[in-house]
Design a protein around this motif. Structure first.
Motif, short mmCIF file in Angstrom:
data_model
loop_
_atom_site.label_atom_id
_atom_site.label_comp_id
_atom_site.label_asym_id
_atom_site.label_seq_id
_atom_site.Cartn_x
_atom_site.Cartn_y
_atom_site.Cartn_z
N VAL A 192 0.85 -1.19 0.00
CA VAL A 192 0.00 0.00 0.00
C VAL A 192 0.89 1.24 0.00
N ALA A 193 0.67 2.11 -0.98
CA ALA A 193 1.43 3.36 -1.06
C ALA A 193 0.61 4.48 -0.42
N TRP A 229 -7.17 -0.64 11.05
CA TRP A 229 -7.97 -1.54 10.21
C TRP A 229 -7.38 -1.73 8.81
N LEU A 230 -6.70 -0.73 8.28
CA LEU A 230 -6.08 -0.91 6.97
C LEU A 230 -4.97 -1.95 7.04
N LYS A 231 -4.16 -1.91 8.12
CA LYS A 231 -3.12 -2.93 8.28
C LYS A 231 -3.73 -4.31 8.50
N ARG A 262 -1.92 -6.47 3.09
CA ARG A 262 -0.74 -7.32 3.15
C ARG A 262 0.28 -6.84 2.11
N THR A 263 1.50 -7.31 2.23
CA THR A 263 2.49 -7.15 1.16
C THR A 263 2.22 -8.26 0.15
N PRO A 318 -14.49 -5.29 9.08
CA PRO A 318 -13.97 -5.51 7.72
C PRO A 318 -13.29 -6.86 7.55
N LEU A 319 -12.56 -7.33 8.57
CA LEU A 319 -11.88 -8.61 8.46
C LEU A 319 -12.88 -9.74 8.36
N LEU A 320 -13.96 -9.65 9.11
CA LEU A 320 -15.00 -10.66 9.04
C LEU A 320 -15.64 -10.67 7.66
N GLN A 321 -15.83 -9.50 7.09
CA GLN A 321 -16.39 -9.42 5.74
C GLN A 321 -15.53 -10.18 4.73
#
Length: 999
Positions: A247-248, A284-286, A290-291, A397-400
């Motif tokens: 992510v940039a 939440w973005l992290k 992922r890389t 969001p992770l559950l989604q």
């Protein structure tokens, strides 16, 4: 006597032969230098004309060759004009080569034919395929970004996303604004199946010359020519890149301390120590990113014999998304062949087979929730998810991501077969059958999960899936185009004439079938609709479309003495998409190669100078094929005599006289090369007007149309602009050369006739619209309240005009009362710019020193605005905020006259949320090293280059968001709502290691 005479003749013949033999073997020496710098040129090919004798210059530019006194030596060198020089009994020669201008001598594809660029009267840009292949991108148009004036490219970091191209501005709202793509004669709207390494050249028809494609060319045409084989031994090439994406410019959201401090003003009753919260901070973005690994491998074999040539390639691409569970893999095979059946008849074929597998994510839901999710809720603990919805917030969001599996399989066959017959050298009959077939399969599976402690760390909330759901859809489409043309091409003394005529038949057919079932087992091997419950919310649907086109094409190109050029084309198109089937489209142009005039022969400035102009009319039929057909909706319930019945009714109001949009365009341009062809460039002015554009007219609800709109030809748009492109190529010495290129485009978009003054509103934020498309403004202009600051005192808030959206208060935004009626309402809105840039372009440079090469590409735009919709969209008082806003918002301890203390669902759209969209980005940086050929000979390797490359290394911007390049808005919400930053896929940065290997 006869015997003595015979002996004498033989002696004389032998004497002449010996002397001639010695004459043929006389050594000729010399030195070859650059005509401008006098630097020696290494590796120049020196050949005796008409023989196989040849040599090359050494490190000092020197050569020695055996040649007769009357021989002619031919000197050839890449980047220089070929020179033929008579020996004329000299034993020593001094040779100076002139750098050549490739720009005006190169061959470009103009649609159903080719021309030298110096003979083209239209605005045609050409990019070499090798330049596109340098960048680690999936689609060639991504690598086109910043390289061509007049062409704006918007791309995304999302795997398998199709870039958006705008050629000379936005010219349509409902009929599509993307250009037509032509790949080896195949007409298409999608080139994501094309491997960039297979591309030989990419040509862009920017002006009315695109009229040769009739109703498909209104938004410009991108013509892609793929590589073909050459006669000679087989050449094997292997190109590969391996790297990673990240992510940039990740958006910085508020941490726990910043968020809880904000809640004291936004929701004072919120209990930050509730059971659903935890003492840490969740980024939440992290959590959901992922890389990502990416790799691209391409193998090709090219060669041929006396009567046939071939090119075969295979490509594998694997591109993981930076969002977890997202990814794309593609495998492509291409074969291009040409067979000379006889001296007059040639057969050729190109075929491409591609198979892509994509695991998609719900972009709207995921990214919107990443931005809004509370940082005081854990993402997952011991296999159980933090319950963000129980906090009165969005879903986790992770559950989604974890509970959804969206998979798409794409299969595509694209290619053509063609016959070329030349009964005489000046006449060619061409017949080609082109096809594009797609088979797509989509499976979306939603896993079952309950809103209790089996799923969440704390039960409750509104995020749940009581039953598993499987959705399956099969799509297939079939398109073919049959081209039949005849071309006459002949030179008569000082005259050169090319005449093209023919007809084109096109047919497109598509079908889809989908269905859904609940309670399908979670095992992927059992994801079939028949294993679900057909009695509970089962759904099936099918549909498709069919349309045809018939076209007649013609074109004439005429040149006199190579300096006076005329061209014209005419195309008559018939389309089944309209009740009025037929339309006529045309273009005509002229050119004057001024540098060929006698009065320019002694000038010391211009090496090449050409003035050109064109005018034409194009069409656009890129609409739904049944937009003018009135249909009835069946099985609708109604009562008659107190009895429920089912019937049919016409619900949609349609325009039976719907017709295609038409574009007229004028272009005048100048092409030039100066300073011994080292500096070349072009400048263009264009004026493009779209008439009869499709638009929606509001209808009274009493008429019964479900959308209360009527689509008809009732709008006009214009784009006016100037383009400038420059290229500098120079060789300092035999070891060092470099090139610099730059281009900039100015475009002014304007609505000049719309619905008799009835504007189009779009871009919903909290039940309010953000954009308005109206006369005298660019398409999709922001139409919002004008924020003038922040209330500092209670007295100031009390005396301000009444705000109908939210109460005036200390720390709240204040707005201008534009109409001076004493209140702030929708009537006080003002135009505040648009997402369309006034200026865009790029620059690049490349340096080659011995075996090293370094290149860089920059791109950017200026003069556009972005609406920070994430900031304005408030679904809950507990939504998170940006860290920059958390630190700068109004508080009693630290007052601000810029940022309000809180933003709620009642905060109306205003200029406060509008920011500059200007940016400059280092799009690509590549460093390479080519091993010396002497090191590779033993391994029979002709070339080995190793390189490091990066994509999107840095961006200079003023926008506070992650990226000013808002790709997904245009796709998801439409052209009139572009520029609202709400749900963009994270912008990615790429680092990769690669090699180019050739045997």
């Amino acid at each position: 006597m006869k015997r003595n005479l015979t002996i004498s003749v033989l002696v004389l013949f032998c004497f002449f032969f010996v002397n001639t033999s010695f004459a043929q073997n006389a050594p000729v020496k010399g030195k070859v230098t650059d005509a401008n710098t006098s630097e020696p040129l290494i590796g120049v090919s020196v050949a005796v004309k008409g023989t196989t004798t040849g040599t090359q210059t050494d490190v000092n530019g020197a050569f020695t060759i055996q040649a007769p006194p009357a021989a002619t030596l031919v000197f050839t060198y890449i980047g220089y004009t070929t020179l033929s020089l008579s020996v004329n009994n000299q034993s020593t020669l001094t040779v100076k080569l002139q750098p050549e201008s490739k720009e005006l001598q190169q061959v470009v594809v103009i649609g159903y034919g080719t021309q030298k660029k110096r003979d083209v009267t239209g605005a045609v840009a050409s990019v070499n395929g090798d330049l596109l292949a340098k960048q680690p991108v999936q689609t060639a148009t991504q690598a086109l970004q910043g390289k061509v004036s007049g062409v704006q490219v918007l791309s995304s970091g999302q795997p398998n996303s199709a870039p958006i191209l705008r050629i000379r501005g936005t010219g349509s709202v409902l009929a599509g604004a993307n250009p037509l793509y032509v790949v080896d004669g195949v007409l298409t709207d999608d080139i994501r199946n094309i491997n960039t390494n297979d591309i030989l050249s990419l040509d862009v028809l920017k002006d009315a010359s695109a009229a040769i494609y009739g109703v498909r060319g209104a938004n410009g045409v991108v013509i892609i020519t793929t590589k073909k084989g050459k006669s000679g031994p087989a050449t094997v090439s292997y190109d590969a890149t391996v790297g990673f994406r990240q992510v940039a410019n990740p958006l910085q959201l508020a941490n726990r301390a910043q968020y809880t401090d904000y809640l004291k003003d936004a929701n004072p009753t919120a209990d930050v120590n509730a059971p659903v919260t935890f003492p840490g901070t969740t980024d939440w973005l992290k959590v959901v990113s992922r890389t990502a690994f990416t790799t691209n491998h391409n193998v090709s074999v090219a060669g041929g014999g006396e009567t046939n040539t071939y090119f075969i390639s295979a490509n594998y691409l694997d591109d993981q998304g930076v969002i977890k569970t997202n990814g794309f893999q593609r495998f492509t095979i291409r074969a291009n062949n040409e067979i000379n059946i006889s001296k007059k008849l040639k057969f050729s074929e190109q075929i491409s087979l591609s198979r892509g597998a994509e695991q998609t994510v719900n972009l709207n839901g995921i990214y919107g929730n990443i931005y809004r999710a509370a940082p005081i809720i854990p993402s997952i603990v011991d296999g159980k998810y933090g319950n963000t919805s129980a906090w009165g917030n969005v879903g986790n969001p992770l559950l989604q991501l974890d509970k959804a599996n969206n998979f798409t399989l794409n299969n595509r066959v694209q290619g053509n077969v063609a016959l070329d017959y030349k009964p005489i050298s000046s006449l060619t009959f061409h017949s080609a059958f082109n096809t594009d077939v797609r088979f797509n399969n989509q499976k979306n599976y939603q896993y079952q999960f309950l809103a209790d402690n089996s799923t969440f760390t704390v039960g409750g909330g509104n995020q749940y899936q009581n039953n598993s759901v499987l959705f399956v859809q099969n799509d297939d489409s079939y398109q073919y185009t049959w081209d039949n043309t005849v071309t006459f091409d002949k030179t008569f003394g000082k005259h050169h004439l090319t005449v093209l005529g023919g007809f084109v038949t096109e047919k497109n057919k598509s079908n889809f079938l989908n269905g859904s079932r609940q309670d399908v087992p979670a095992n992927q091997d059992q994801w079939y609709l028949s294993l679900g419950n057909p009695d509970v919310n089962a759904k099936d649907d099918n549909g498709g479309g069919l349309f045809t086109r018939q076209s007649f094409v013609s074109r004439v190109n005429y040149g006199f003495e190579g300096k006076y050029l005329l061209s014209g084309s005419f195309r008559r198109d018939g389309s089944s998409k309209f009740n009025q089937h037929w339309g006529n489209f045309y273009t005509f142009g002229g050119g004057w190669v001024i540098s060929e005039e006698s009065f320019m022969k002694d000038n010391h400035l211009f090496d090449q100078l050409k003035l050109r102009a064109s005018y034409g009319k194009l069409g656009n039929d890129n609409i739904d094929q049944a937009l003018y057909i009135v249909t009835a909706t069946s099985n609708l319930p109604y009562y008659f005599n107190n009895t429920l019945n089912l019937g049919s009714v016409i619900q949609d109001i349609k325009d039976l006289n719907l017709k295609w949009e038409t574009t007229t365009q004028f272009d005048i341009g100048l092409d030039f090369a100066i300073l011994n062809n080292r500096l070349s460039g072009e400048v263009d002015y264009y004026n493009k007007k779209v008439a009869d554009a499709l638009t929606k007219i509001p209808l009274p609800g009493i008429l019964g149309d479900p959308d209360n709109t009527y689509i008809t030809n009732a709008a006009s748009y214009s784009n006016k602009g100037i383009e400038l492109g420059l290229k500098w190529n120079d060789r300092i010495n035999s070891k060092l050369s470099y090139s610099i290129g730059a281009n900039i485009s100015y475009n002014k978009n304007n609505v000049i006739g719309l619905n008799g003054g009835q504007a189009l509103y779009d871009g919903g934020i909290n039940s309010n619209t953000v954009t308005r498309t109206d006369n005298g403004q660019p398409i999709g202009s922001y139409y919002v309240l004008q924020a003038t600051g922040v209330f500092q005192t209670a007295a100031e808030a009390a005396t301000a005009p009444t705000n109908t959206f939210e109460a005036n208060k200390v720390g709240g935004l204040k707005y201008a009362d534009i109409n001076h009626d004493g209140k702030i309402d929708a009537n006080d809105r003002v135009y505040a710019g648009s997402y369309q840039p006034k200026y865009y372009g790029g620059f690049n440079f490349a340096i080659n020193y011995t075996h090293f090469d370094l290149s860089a590409d920059f791109t950017g735009n200026w003069g556009n605005k972005i609406y920070n919709g994430k900031k304005n969209s408030r679904g809950s008082e507990n939504d998170n905020i940006e860290a920059s806003y958390a630190d700068s918002r109004f508080t009693t301890a630290k007052p601000s006259n810029t940022n309000p203390n809180v933003i709620t669902a009642s905060t109306p759209p205003s200029t406060y949320f509008i920011e500059s969209g200007a940016y400059m980005r280092l799009n690509n940086l590549t460093l390479g090293y080519t091993l010396p050929s002497a090191m590779l000979k033993r391994a029979n390797i002709s070339k080995l280059r190793i390189f490091l490359t990066s994509q999107n290394l840095f961006t200079l911007k003023r926008y506070s968001g992650s990226s000013p390049e808002l790709f997904n808005n245009d796709v998801n919400t439409g052209i009139t709502a572009a520029g609202i930053d709400n749900t963009n896929y994270p912008v990615t940065r790429t680092f990769a290691l690669g090699l180019n290997l050739q045997f």
